[in-house]
Design a protein around this motif. Structure first.
Motif, PDB file in Angstrom:
ATOM      1  N   THR A 148       6.765  27.414  -2.803  1.00  0.00           N
ATOM      2  CA  THR A 148       7.997  27.134  -3.548  1.00  0.00           C
ATOM      3  C   THR A 148       9.090  28.162  -3.321  1.00  0.00           C
ATOM      4  O   THR A 148      10.272  27.861  -3.489  1.00  0.00           O
ATOM      5  CB  THR A 148       7.719  27.034  -5.060  1.00  0.00           C
ATOM      6  N   ASP A 149       8.700  29.369  -2.931  1.00  0.00           N
ATOM      7  CA  ASP A 149       9.709  30.417  -2.760  1.00  0.00           C
ATOM      8  C   ASP A 149       9.211  31.472  -1.777  1.00  0.00           C
ATOM      9  O   ASP A 149       9.066  32.637  -2.131  1.00  0.00           O
ATOM     10  CB  ASP A 149      10.016  31.061  -4.117  1.00  0.00           C
ATOM     11  N   ALA A 205       7.297  27.583   2.833  1.00  0.00           N
ATOM     12  CA  ALA A 205       8.181  26.524   2.327  1.00  0.00           C
ATOM     13  C   ALA A 205       8.208  25.292   3.224  1.00  0.00           C
ATOM     14  O   ALA A 205       8.556  24.205   2.759  1.00  0.00           O
ATOM     15  CB  ALA A 205       9.595  27.062   2.144  1.00  0.00           C
ATOM     16  N   ALA A 264       6.506  22.348   1.652  1.00  0.00           N
ATOM     17  CA  ALA A 264       6.915  21.955   0.298  1.00  0.00           C
ATOM     18  C   ALA A 264       7.202  20.464   0.175  1.00  0.00           C
ATOM     19  O   ALA A 264       6.976  19.882  -0.882  1.00  0.00           O
ATOM     20  CB  ALA A 264       8.140  22.750  -0.137  1.00  0.00           C
TER      21      ALA A 264
END
Length: 78
Positions: free
Chosen positions: A3-4, A8, A11
């Motif tokens: 998510t960060d 990613a 995702a």
């Protein structure tokens, strides 16, 4: 990392959320050093690892391979 962070790229893989972690290791005497990259991930009841012996990094080399694999695996299980 999904998510960060460095994972990613997975995702937006269809299906249940993906949990993943990337890694990169330099080796050898070359300048700049050669690099190995990997990513390990879990999605639902699947666990997978992608290792690339000559990589740019875990996120940029192994990550897209993992994203393609999970996307294809999810499509074939439907």
């Amino acid at each position: 990392a999904v998510t960060d962070g460095t994972a990613a790229v997975v995702a937006d893989v269809p299906g249940p959320p993906v949990l993943a972690k990337t890694g990169t290791a330099e080796f050898g005497d070359a300048e700049p050093p050669d690099t190995r990259g990997w990513v390990v991930a879990v999605q639902d009841d699947r666990a997978v690892a992608v290792f690339v012996e000559q990589a740019e990094s875990g996120s940029s080399t192994a990550g897209p391979i993992l994203a393609d694999f999970l996307s294809d695996a999810g499509a074939s299980s439907q």
